[in-house]
Scaffold this motif. Structure first.
Motif, PDB file in Angstrom:
ATOM      1  N   ALA A   1       0.973  -1.279  -0.121  1.00 23.28           N
ATOM      2  CA  ALA A   1      -0.051   0.061   0.013  1.00 23.28           C
ATOM      3  C   ALA A   1       1.044   1.241   0.067  1.00 23.28           C
ATOM      4  O   ALA A   1       0.494   2.322  -0.728  1.00 23.28           O
ATOM      5  N   GLU A   2       2.021   1.255   0.938  1.00 25.85           N
ATOM      6  CA  GLU A   2       2.741   2.408   0.827  1.00 25.85           C
ATOM      7  C   GLU A   2       3.563   2.697  -0.676  1.00 25.85           C
ATOM      8  O   GLU A   2       3.449   3.749  -1.049  1.00 25.85           O
ATOM      9  N   LYS A   3       3.835   1.486  -1.161  1.00 28.57           N
ATOM     10  CA  LYS A   3       4.591   1.502  -2.703  1.00 28.57           C
ATOM     11  C   LYS A   3       3.426   2.337  -3.605  1.00 28.57           C
ATOM     12  O   LYS A   3       3.819   2.905  -4.433  1.00 28.57           O
ATOM     13  N   ARG A   4       2.397   1.943  -3.368  1.00 32.30           N
ATOM     14  CA  ARG A   4       1.128   2.174  -4.417  1.00 32.30           C
ATOM     15  C   ARG A   4       1.044   3.786  -4.103  1.00 32.30           C
ATOM     16  O   ARG A   4       0.849   4.404  -5.149  1.00 32.30           O
ATOM     17  N   GLU A   5       0.894   4.098  -2.743  1.00 31.98           N
ATOM     18  CA  GLU A   5       0.812   5.605  -2.638  1.00 31.98           C
ATOM     19  C   GLU A   5       1.578   6.422  -3.289  1.00 31.98           C
ATOM     20  O   GLU A   5       1.822   7.472  -3.924  1.00 31.98           O
ATOM     21  N   GLN A   6       3.202   5.799  -3.072  1.00 30.53           N
ATOM     22  CA  GLN A   6       4.186   6.539  -3.599  1.00 30.53           C
ATOM     23  C   GLN A   6       4.199   6.695  -5.055  1.00 30.53           C
ATOM     24  O   GLN A   6       4.375   7.801  -5.732  1.00 30.53           O
TER      25      GLN A   6
END
Length: 481
Positions: free
Chosen positions: A284-289
């Motif tokens: 999810a963090e990678k997606r937001e980035q």
């Protein structure tokens, strides 16, 4: 610095960042209170008006189409369709497919490919490496009689002696294999087989080829298939990595091993962070980035999200509704009957073939007086209810040229009817219509038009229900900034 000052500075930085982002990607319209950025509108417009699109729209013309699309999405959100488990699962799957590959690099995949290669190389080389044999097979099946086995052995011995007399010449071996071998798979290659690893073929054949030296030709070997004259063309260790690299990479892709690499990386990052971090949180963090950095990716994911909702709400409000609303379809047909007039008569009925001449009239008698939509079931249960198909039938509304049987018997055309083996008798039953009797006679057209009407009414309701504001000054900068 006091906490209040720290928070104040942080707030100002966030505000400045937001202003900068808005300046680069201003809001072009607001629909039901939800802003649409210029980049999202541009993404949709350019995708639907690219080279090759026949009915291209100007930016101004596209606004109404885009607004209608977003209004339907707003209706789907109001109906909480985004909370349905089926939607959530399908959307999450697609969204994560766009992000997961970014968790690893080509170097990670290359490392896995070399790992797979090394494991395979060690296993094969430790078992004797690879051999490339050629053989001539004289067939002798397990069910063969003693006499047949003896004859097969005699033939194999004879071929072997011919080769022996020629000092086991490879060219002669190839010629004899093409002429006499019973192995249809290798005969075209002169008996040559692919590279084999230990344990890959019949036990007796396998034991022999791994005991031979390169260039040896063995006396006939008996297996369950028959007698084999074997010539060992080559042997060696496993192939070099570079010669197999492309195949291994394809194997990784096709077998889902790439997903395993990604899962391993997500697990590794989650464990390294501790604090009960999960792989899903890492993703999810990678997606937001990535979505923050790449507007095309962000818009692609948003497009899929909205597209799923659009499909669900449109199916409910228009497509499925129209297809099932028989009363509404009939009413719509009667109101617009002139629109569906034919320029020439049609035949409504069946064109059929029978095995027996007596069934020609039996078919007509079985459906005479029945409602047209009941004919198929009646014919099936009466004539084709067991393993024998007594009749072949095509049912529908036919115009000239649709069916040669109809053309000949109903339209008096010089039509050539292609014969069908086992069904020598042809006939028709039905009636000639100058115009459609009901909506079912032109169902495809009526359903399409009825759907169009339902959609227009629905969009009009949505336009009244939800607010739409378009910033014309921003719109003027689309594809021009």
């Amino acid at each position: 610095m006091k906490l209040r000052n720290i928070l104040s500075v942080a707030f100002m930085l966030c505000a400045l960042t937001s202003v900068a982002q808005n300046a680069n990607d201003p809001v072009v319209m607001t629909i039901n209170g939800v802003p649409v950025t210029r980049s999202e509108f541009e993404y949709s417009y350019n995708k639907n008006n690219s080279e090759g699109v026949i009915d291209k729209k100007t930016v101004t013309e596209y606004v109404d189409l885009f607004v209608n699309y977003k209004l339907k999405v707003a209706a789907a959100l109001d109906a909480k369709m985004d909370t349905l488990p089926s939607f959530k699962s399908e959307f999450a799957s697609y969204r994560d497919q766009q992000i997961r590959p970014a968790m690893i690099t080509d170097a990670d995949v290359e490392a896995k490919a070399r790992e797979i290669y090394s494991e395979t190389q060690h296993r094969i080389d430790s078992m004797g490496g690879l051999v490339k044999p050629a053989h001539i097979l004289v067939l002798a099946r397990q069910t063969a009689t003693d006499a047949e086995v003896a004859a097969a052995k005699a033939k194999a011995d004879s071929l072997y002696n011919v080769l022996k007399a020629a000092n086991f010449d490879q060219t002669l071996f190839t010629e004899l294999a093409k002429k006499y071998s019973d192995d249809k798979g290798s005969v075209k290659d002169g008996g040559e087989l692919p590279w084999l690893q230990n344990g890959q073929t019949l036990p007796e054949f396998n034991d022999k080829i791994f005991s031979m030296k390169k260039g040896d030709t063995a006396e006939p070997v008996k297996t369950n298939a028959g007698f084999h004259i074997i010539q060992l063309r080559d042997k060696g260790n496993f192939f070099p990595y570079d010669s197999l690299r492309t195949n291994i990479l394809n194997y990784i892709e096709q077998r889902g091993i790439k997903n395993q690499i990604i899962n391993e990386r997500l697990d590794s990052i989650a464990k390294a962070r501790g604090n009960l971090t999960t792989p899903d949180q890492v993703l999810a963090e990678k997606r937001e980035q990535m979505m923050a950095e790449d507007s095309d990716l962000r818009n692609l994911i948003q497009e899929y999200h909205d597209g799923l909702l659009l499909y669900e709400i449109s199916n409910q409000k228009v497509w499925d509704k129209a297809a099932k609303d028989e009363a509404g379809l009939e009413k719509f047909f009667k109101k617009n009957k002139k629109k569906y007039a034919w320029d020439e008569p049609r035949f409504k009925g069946i064109a059929y073939r029978t095995k027996e001449a007596a069934d020609v009239e039996a078919v007509k008698a079985s459906v005479n007086g029945l409602a047209f939509d009941k004919w198929n079931e009646k014919l099936r249960s009466t004539f084709n209810n067991d393993s024998v198909l007594r009749i072949r039938v095509e049912k529908g509304v036919f115009k000239k040229g649709d069916n040669p049987i109809v053309d000949k018997y109903e339209f008096n055309e010089e039509a050539k009817i292609k014969e069908m083996k086992g069904y020598p008798n042809t006939a028709t039953f039905g009636k000639i219509l100058k115009a459609p009797e009901n909506y079912a006679d032109v169902k495809g057209l009526v359903v399409a038009d009825y759907q169009e009407q339902l959609e227009a009414q629905w969009v009009a309701e949505l336009r009244k229900k939800y607010s739409v504001k378009v910033d014309k000054s921003v719109l003027a900068t689309v594809n021009n900034h």
